[in-house]
Design a protein around this motif. Structure first.
Motif, PDB file in Angstrom:
ATOM      1  N   TRP A 100       0.817  -1.226   0.000  1.00 37.69           N
ATOM      2  CA  TRP A 100       0.000   0.000   0.000  1.00 37.69           C
ATOM      3  C   TRP A 100       0.845   1.268   0.000  1.00 37.69           C
ATOM      4  O   TRP A 100       0.418   2.302  -0.519  1.00 37.69           O
ATOM      5  N   ARG A 104       0.239   4.209  -2.565  1.00 36.85           N
ATOM      6  CA  ARG A 104      -0.008   5.599  -2.184  1.00 36.85           C
ATOM      7  C   ARG A 104       0.747   6.555  -3.108  1.00 36.85           C
ATOM      8  O   ARG A 104       0.230   7.599  -3.508  1.00 36.85           O
ATOM      9  N   TYR A 128      -6.300  10.907  -7.285  1.00 39.91           N
ATOM     10  CA  TYR A 128      -6.877  12.032  -6.540  1.00 39.91           C
ATOM     11  C   TYR A 128      -7.527  13.068  -7.462  1.00 39.91           C
ATOM     12  O   TYR A 128      -8.293  13.905  -6.983  1.00 39.91           O
ATOM     13  N   GLU A 134      -7.337   8.988   1.037  1.00 41.06           N
ATOM     14  CA  GLU A 134      -7.000   9.193   2.447  1.00 41.06           C
ATOM     15  C   GLU A 134      -7.775  10.374   3.001  1.00 41.06           C
ATOM     16  O   GLU A 134      -7.885  11.396   2.339  1.00 41.06           O
ATOM     17  N   LYS A 135      -8.259  10.228   4.237  1.00 43.95           N
ATOM     18  CA  LYS A 135      -9.035  11.321   4.837  1.00 43.95           C
ATOM     19  C   LYS A 135      -8.194  12.577   5.051  1.00 43.95           C
ATOM     20  O   LYS A 135      -8.702  13.685   5.016  1.00 43.95           O
ATOM     21  N   SER A 136      -6.865  12.377   5.269  1.00 42.80           N
ATOM     22  CA  SER A 136      -6.017  13.535   5.570  1.00 42.80           C
ATOM     23  C   SER A 136      -5.705  14.367   4.321  1.00 42.80           C
ATOM     24  O   SER A 136      -5.226  15.491   4.438  1.00 42.80           O
ATOM     25  N   GLU A 137      -5.970  13.829   3.139  1.00 41.68           N
ATOM     26  CA  GLU A 137      -5.683  14.578   1.912  1.00 41.68           C
ATOM     27  C   GLU A 137      -6.833  15.551   1.639  1.00 41.68           C
ATOM     28  O   GLU A 137      -7.991  15.134   1.559  1.00 41.68           O
ATOM     29  N   THR A 148     -12.772   6.415   0.494  1.00 37.93           N
ATOM     30  CA  THR A 148     -12.350   6.242   1.889  1.00 37.93           C
ATOM     31  C   THR A 148     -13.013   4.994   2.471  1.00 37.93           C
ATOM     32  O   THR A 148     -14.153   4.677   2.131  1.00 37.93           O
ATOM     33  N   SER A 206      -3.654   0.332   5.521  1.00 40.14           N
ATOM     34  CA  SER A 206      -3.621   1.483   4.619  1.00 40.14           C
ATOM     35  C   SER A 206      -4.390   2.654   5.230  1.00 40.14           C
ATOM     36  O   SER A 206      -5.453   2.461   5.832  1.00 40.14           O
ATOM     37  N   PRO A 207      -3.885   3.883   5.051  1.00 38.05           N
ATOM     38  CA  PRO A 207      -4.595   5.056   5.582  1.00 38.05           C
ATOM     39  C   PRO A 207      -6.006   5.211   5.002  1.00 38.05           C
ATOM     40  O   PRO A 207      -6.842   5.907   5.593  1.00 38.05           O
ATOM     41  N   VAL A 208      -6.273   4.566   3.865  1.00 39.95           N
ATOM     42  CA  VAL A 208      -7.620   4.602   3.283  1.00 39.95           C
ATOM     43  C   VAL A 208      -8.638   3.974   4.246  1.00 39.95           C
ATOM     44  O   VAL A 208      -9.796   4.386   4.316  1.00 39.95           O
ATOM     45  N   LYS A 210      -8.150   3.683   7.643  1.00 40.58           N
ATOM     46  CA  LYS A 210      -7.930   4.100   9.041  1.00 40.58           C
ATOM     47  C   LYS A 210      -8.860   5.261   9.399  1.00 40.58           C
ATOM     48  O   LYS A 210      -9.083   6.137   8.589  1.00 40.58           O
TER      49      LYS A 210
END
Ligand code: HEC
Length: 210
Positions: A100, A104, A128, A134-137, A148, A206-208, A210
């Motif tokens: 992952w 990314r 993107y 990712e929520k942080s993006e 997400t 994966s941050p997806v 989290k």
């Protein structure tokens, strides 16, 4: 040009998507004058290298989607899905999940597919541009649905993992007149890059998810 137009123009250049330009995905497009579109394509891409020129001509699948303004009747849709599914090459060892962290990078990379690229440029997926992952993006396009929690929401199910590989390899093998690029079928991304993206969507770490 607006960003949407830029994306559409780039995608068109690589023969990814159907004409006419369709800013909001899968809704009825306003028809552009075909002669105007042809002139625009010629002016923009006429100086592209010869191996690109054939990509400016739509293949059977894009021709059908264009003819029906992306609203294909089910018979034509079935034929497209069958044709595109035949192009999908699955990993020989049956493994769909890569790394992952590498996925990314691929999702964030918008390079490639431009004739000004230095030789050997590795293309990215530019996910993107159309999807939240990712929520942080904070910067992402909304042409496609948010991805997400993609794996978590699908309970990391093996058939969903395979579907995601198919979708990224050839989006039109899943949804006949999708405006998402056919990354594997059009040789934008290789098998490993697609496995890494599937891991970005399906690895519980994966941050997806989290
Ligand atoms: C030009 C815009 C565009 C780009 C770039 C794009 N997609 Fe898509 N994608 C879409 C659209 C529109 C849909 C929804 C319609 C469909 O299913 O084809 C979609 C659907 C999906 C789906 C299925 C979603 C569901 O509802 O199950 C997945 C998975 C996906 N995209 C992954 C990706 C990945 C990974 C990348 C980067 C390699 C990517 N997409 C790049 C436009 C795009």
């Amino acid at each position: 040009m607006t960003n949407t137009m830029k994306i559409a123009a780039l995608a068109l250049a690589a023969g990814f998507i159907a004409l006419p330009f369709n800013a909001s995905a899968q809704t009825a497009p306003k028809s552009a004058d075909p002669a105007l579109v042809d002139a625009y394509v010629k002016a923009t891409f006429g100086k592209a290298p010869p191996e690109w020129q054939e990509r400016i001509v739509p293949d059977e699948t894009l021709k059908t989607c264009n003819a029906f303004h992306n609203n294909v009747p089910s018979k034509e849709a079935d034929a497209i899905v069958k044709r595109e599914l035949a192009k999908v090459v699955y990993p020989a060892d049956g493994k769909f999940l890569g790394d992952w962290k590498e996925g990314r990078k691929v999702a964030n990379n918008g390079r490639g597919g431009q004739f000004s690229d230095p030789p050997g440029t590795v293309a990215g997926g530019n996910c993107y541009a159309c999807h939240q992952l990712e929520k942080s993006e904070v910067s992402y396009g909304t042409l496609g649905p948010s991805l997400t929690n993609y794996g978590k929401d699908r309970k990391y199910a093996p058939d969903e993992i395979k579907n995601a590989f198919t979708k990224i390899y050839d989006s039109q093998a899943v949804f006949a007149c999708s405006s998402m690029p056919r990354f594997g079928a059009n040789k934008v991304l290789d098998e490993k890059q697609i496995q890494d993206l599937v891991a970005l969507l399906f690895d519980p770490e994966s941050p997806v998810n989290k």
